[in-house]
Structures are given as C-alpha cells and as structure tokens.
Motif scaffolding. Sequence first.
Motif, PDB file in Angstrom:
ATOM      1  N   GLN A 187      -6.595   1.583  -3.701  1.00  0.00           N
ATOM      2  CA  GLN A 187      -7.987   1.311  -3.340  1.00  0.00           C
ATOM      3  C   GLN A 187      -8.980   2.469  -3.442  1.00  0.00           C
ATOM      4  OE1 GLN A 187      -5.319   1.490  -1.415  1.00  0.00           O
ATOM      5  NE2 GLN A 187      -5.733   1.987   0.694  1.00  0.00           N
ATOM      6  N   LYS A 188      -8.562   3.576  -4.094  1.00  0.00           N
ATOM      7  CA  LYS A 188      -9.511   4.684  -4.229  1.00  0.00           C
ATOM      8  C   LYS A 188      -9.825   4.927  -5.706  1.00  0.00           C
ATOM      9  CE  LYS A 188      -7.131   6.037  -0.160  1.00  0.00           C
ATOM     10  NZ  LYS A 188      -8.103   5.824   0.884  1.00  0.00           N
ATOM     11  N   TRP A 209      -2.948  12.194   6.961  1.00  0.00           N
ATOM     12  CA  TRP A 209      -2.049  11.356   6.163  1.00  0.00           C
ATOM     13  C   TRP A 209      -0.655  11.942   6.077  1.00  0.00           C
ATOM     14  CZ3 TRP A 209      -2.933   6.555   6.095  1.00  0.00           C
ATOM     15  CH2 TRP A 209      -4.253   6.098   6.181  1.00  0.00           C
ATOM     16  N   ASN A 219      -3.903  15.226  -1.620  1.00  0.00           N
ATOM     17  CA  ASN A 219      -5.312  15.255  -1.199  1.00  0.00           C
ATOM     18  C   ASN A 219      -5.410  14.536   0.141  1.00  0.00           C
ATOM     19  OD1 ASN A 219      -8.307  15.657  -1.979  1.00  0.00           O
ATOM     20  ND2 ASN A 219      -8.237  13.501  -1.413  1.00  0.00           N
ATOM     21  N   THR A 269       1.120  15.815   0.667  1.00  0.00           N
ATOM     22  CA  THR A 269      -0.026  14.933   0.419  1.00  0.00           C
ATOM     23  C   THR A 269      -0.997  15.725  -0.449  1.00  0.00           C
ATOM     24  OG1 THR A 269       0.338  14.046   2.627  1.00  0.00           O
ATOM     25  CG2 THR A 269      -1.756  13.483   1.569  1.00  0.00           C
ATOM     26  N   SER A 323      -2.495   9.243  -3.100  1.00  0.00           N
ATOM     27  CA  SER A 323      -3.380   8.085  -2.919  1.00  0.00           C
ATOM     28  C   SER A 323      -4.835   8.387  -3.237  1.00  0.00           C
ATOM     29  CB  SER A 323      -3.286   7.571  -1.483  1.00  0.00           C
ATOM     30  OG  SER A 323      -2.011   7.026  -1.259  1.00  0.00           O
ATOM     31  N   SER A 324      -5.312   9.561  -2.806  1.00  0.00           N
ATOM     32  CA  SER A 324      -6.753   9.773  -2.962  1.00  0.00           C
ATOM     33  C   SER A 324      -7.124  10.758  -4.061  1.00  0.00           C
ATOM     34  CB  SER A 324      -7.389  10.157  -1.622  1.00  0.00           C
ATOM     35  OG  SER A 324      -6.649  11.145  -0.966  1.00  0.00           O
ATOM     36  N   PHE A 368       5.709   5.438   2.719  1.00  0.00           N
ATOM     37  CA  PHE A 368       6.127   6.404   3.746  1.00  0.00           C
ATOM     38  C   PHE A 368       7.565   6.104   4.181  1.00  0.00           C
ATOM     39  CE2 PHE A 368       1.486   6.905   5.520  1.00  0.00           C
ATOM     40  CZ  PHE A 368       1.130   7.617   4.388  1.00  0.00           C
ATOM     41  N   GLY A 381       0.813  -1.214   0.000  1.00  0.00           N
ATOM     42  CA  GLY A 381       0.000   0.000   0.000  1.00  0.00           C
ATOM     43  C   GLY A 381       0.845   1.261   0.000  1.00  0.00           C
ATOM     44  N   ALA A 382       0.159   2.377   0.219  1.00  0.00           N
ATOM     45  CA  ALA A 382       0.876   3.660   0.258  1.00  0.00           C
ATOM     46  C   ALA A 382       1.725   3.766   1.511  1.00  0.00           C
ATOM     47  CB  ALA A 382      -0.132   4.805   0.194  1.00  0.00           C
ATOM     48  N   THR A 383       1.305   3.090   2.576  1.00  0.00           N
ATOM     49  CA  THR A 383       2.031   3.215   3.849  1.00  0.00           C
ATOM     50  C   THR A 383       3.476   2.741   3.724  1.00  0.00           C
ATOM     51  OG1 THR A 383      -0.049   2.947   5.016  1.00  0.00           O
ATOM     52  CG2 THR A 383       1.948   2.543   6.285  1.00  0.00           C
ATOM     53  N   THR A 413      -7.452  12.665   2.544  1.00  0.00           N
ATOM     54  CA  THR A 413      -8.667  11.844   2.435  1.00  0.00           C
ATOM     55  C   THR A 413      -9.624  12.069   3.618  1.00  0.00           C
ATOM     56  OG1 THR A 413      -7.067  10.234   1.611  1.00  0.00           O
ATOM     57  CG2 THR A 413      -9.330   9.481   1.828  1.00  0.00           C
ATOM     58  N   ASP A 438       2.237  12.109  -2.138  1.00  0.00           N
ATOM     59  CA  ASP A 438       1.306  11.014  -1.848  1.00  0.00           C
ATOM     60  C   ASP A 438       0.000  11.384  -2.539  1.00  0.00           C
ATOM     61  OD1 ASP A 438      -0.558   9.251  -0.887  1.00  0.00           O
ATOM     62  OD2 ASP A 438      -0.198   9.663   1.239  1.00  0.00           O
TER      63      ASP A 438
HETATM   64  C1  LIG Z   1      -3.744  10.025   1.397  1.00  0.00           C
HETATM   65  C2  LIG Z   1      -3.476   8.639   1.871  1.00  0.00           C
HETATM   66  N1  LIG Z   1      -2.208   8.231   2.010  1.00  0.00           N
HETATM   67  C3  LIG Z   1      -1.903   6.989   2.424  1.00  0.00           C
HETATM   68  C4  LIG Z   1      -2.882   6.086   2.742  1.00  0.00           C
HETATM   69  C5  LIG Z   1      -2.499   4.719   3.222  1.00  0.00           C
HETATM   70  O1  LIG Z   1      -2.700   3.809   2.226  1.00  0.00           O
HETATM   71  P1  LIG Z   1      -2.586   2.227   2.476  1.00  0.00           P
HETATM   72  O2  LIG Z   1      -3.646   1.881   3.458  1.00  0.00           O
HETATM   73  O3  LIG Z   1      -2.756   1.679   1.112  1.00  0.00           O
HETATM   74  O4  LIG Z   1      -1.233   1.955   3.040  1.00  0.00           O
HETATM   75  C6  LIG Z   1      -4.227   6.445   2.595  1.00  0.00           C
HETATM   76  C7  LIG Z   1      -5.293   5.463   2.909  1.00  0.00           C
HETATM   77  O5  LIG Z   1      -6.439   5.735   3.019  1.00  0.00           O
HETATM   78  C8  LIG Z   1      -4.519   7.762   2.166  1.00  0.00           C
HETATM   79  O6  LIG Z   1      -5.796   8.157   2.037  1.00  0.00           O
END
Ligand SMILES: Cc1ncc(COP(=O)(O)O)c(C=O)c1O
Length: 360
Positions: free
Chosen positions: A195-196, A102, A150, A148, A174-175, A80, A75-77, A152, A172
């Motif tokens: 996942q978004k 985030w 956006n 970041t 992700s969203s 980090f 995932g995105a984490t 979320t 980042d």
């Molecule tokens: C902006 C943002 N960064 C990082 C994450 C973490 O992503 P993951 O749960 O895929 O590690 C999220 C998850 O909702 C997010 O919204």
Amino acid sequence: MSRVYNFSAGPAALPLDVLETAKRETLNWNGSGMSVMEMSHRGKDFISIAEKAEADVRELMAIPDNYKVLFLQGGATTQFAMVPMNLLRGKDKACYVNTGAWSKKAIKEAKIHCDVQLSASSEEDNFTTIPAVSSWNLDQDAAYCHYTSNETIGGVEFQDIPDVGGLDLVADMSSNILSREIDVSKFGVIYAGGQKNMGLSGIALVIVRDDLIGNVQAGSPSMMDYKNHANANSMFNTPATYSWYLMGLVFDWIKRNGGVSAIEARNVRKAEKLYAAIDASDFYANPVEISSRSRMNIPFTLANNDLDAAFLSDAKDAGLVSLKGHRSVGGMRASIYNAMPEHGVDALISMMDHFEKTKA
Ligand SMILES: Cc1ncc(COP(=O)(O)O)c(C=O)c1O
C-alpha cells in the motif's frame, strides 16, 4: 474533478495513470468482457496478468533466478510471523535490529517463535539514527538477521545494505521498495506490504531465496509455509487478484518512467528539496540525523505546535492532505513515495513557506 496531493503514509497516493488504466479496464479488461475482479484466477487472462506482474518486478529489481517472487495475503504484518516460521530451520535464535516502531512490531512477533538477539537499537536516540553496522552485535549462530530498511513513522532509512557476514539477511522494505536500486542477491528474504510503493493494502510482495523455502516449523498452518505458495505460483488459495493486477499496473508504470534508477533520481530530488526547505527555516524542524533521513517519509514539527491545526487546515485548502504526523510522534509527516509527483512536493514547500511568513 480535482485531485489533491495526498501525503498519506499508506494506503498512499497512486500514479494517476495507473488509476486511469484501472478505471478504463474496470468493466472490460482487454476485450474479455469482464472486470479483473470477476475473473477466475485459473483462467488464461488472469494468468497473463499475474505472469506479467512477476516478470516486470523481476526486471525492475533484477531479481536473480534463484529467488521466488510471491504475491501473498495478510500484508507485511503476516511476514513478521512467516519469516521466523520458515527461516529458523531448527535454530532457536534470530538477530533483529531495532530502528523504530515497525522493527519493534517485527521483534514482538518474532519473540513468539524464538529468542531475539537485539543486534542494535537506536531507541535511546529516540529512533533518530541508524546504528552503525560496525557496532552491531551479530551472532553468526543465529538463523538470520532482520532489519527494517525504512521506518515509515520515524522517517529513518538505511542508505546501504548492511553487511551481516554469513547470516541470511531479511528486510522489511514495506515503505521503500522500488524507490532505490538494491542488490537483491544480498538478501535471503525481502518483503513489503503493497500500500505504499506498489498499490493496494492487504497484499505483500515476498522475494525469497530458493534454499530458504521448504523448512517451515512443524505444526505451522499451511498458509504460513512459503513452500506451499511457491509450489502453487502464489495460488495456494484464491489470491488477491485485483491487488495483484494493480501491483502489475504500478510495475508497468515504473518501467515506462525509466525504471527504478530514474524513479530513484526523482526521489532524491524530491527529498532533498523538502529537507532543504525544512533546514533553511527556524520554524520547521526534522529531528533525524542527516545521514539517516528517509527519502520516503519526512516528519517535521512546527516551532509552535499550537499552530498544527491551522497548518493542516491551510494545507487542506491548498489541496495538500494527510500531512498529520503519526499519533505516536505528533507534528507533521509528508510521505512522498514514488507516485508523489515532484510538483506535489513543490506545492507543499511553497505552502509551508507561505504559512511561515504569515504565522511565524
Ligand atoms: C515498515 C512497515 N512494515 C510493516 C507494515 C505493516 O504492513 P501491513 O499493514 O501491510 O501489515 C507497515 C505499514 O505501514 C510498515 O510501514
């Protein structure tokens, strides 16, 4: 079977068309006699799926040739940590911008690896604004600058790419990835969980400029080294094959729907009408400064939070689900990513209007 309008922040709604294709191909992908889930990642069928996904996202985002596109796990984490581990290049500090929950998580992880210079923060505004880039404290000796694009949870979004001088910019996304047109060449690294706006959780798309690859900190696990993934075309270990395939179906769907510019125009319409409905009412409120509002995640509160449960229940009865706000902020949140059809937003607005008329 009737499907609901799913306003979940992630995992989030997928285009129906994508789900139908996946369903049709579940038992027999393209005459192979097997599911994508059962295929060797080294076989020609999966390689063709992987290559098409990469080619499509390169086309959609106009990714220059001097960038690698990686399909990674964790995932995105995980990014980090991978970002500082790969981008510090012997330096001991990096700039971070704190615009919400985030950003804070990215900062906390970066602090394990380096000194974090907080270039800007909107924490004292309760994360309802994007700090003006002209006010950022940017240390040009830092290894990179992370933000970041956006948030979320808070529902704030950068409307422009920040100019950070000579620093390598890391985002980042992700969203909000693929929800608006961006110039990839302005970035060192872009990463996003799947996942978004792209498909399934657990996979991350990482776009990294070539010269930032090959500098991992000594002692890092080999899975954390961008070079290992880049050299192996994201098959350093067994990749998340089904998630990669699904991302490819989503990219194909975006292409067939006019590409990112057409999706962006639709996203603007969707967000504008929902904010307009909130702003026109004394019953609903959104706390975010207008120029910092997200097109993807729209938090809102009811004038009387004793009515929250009734609101969620009425919404569910109308086929509108996952509107409960994040536990840290309360209220409601409508996540309206690319896959949310415009009529889903219309249905929410008319339910909100009806609820206000009967309960206010
Ligand atoms: C902006 C943002 N960064 C990082 C994450 C973490 O992503 P993951 O749960 O895929 O590690 C999220 C998850 O909702 C997010 O919204």
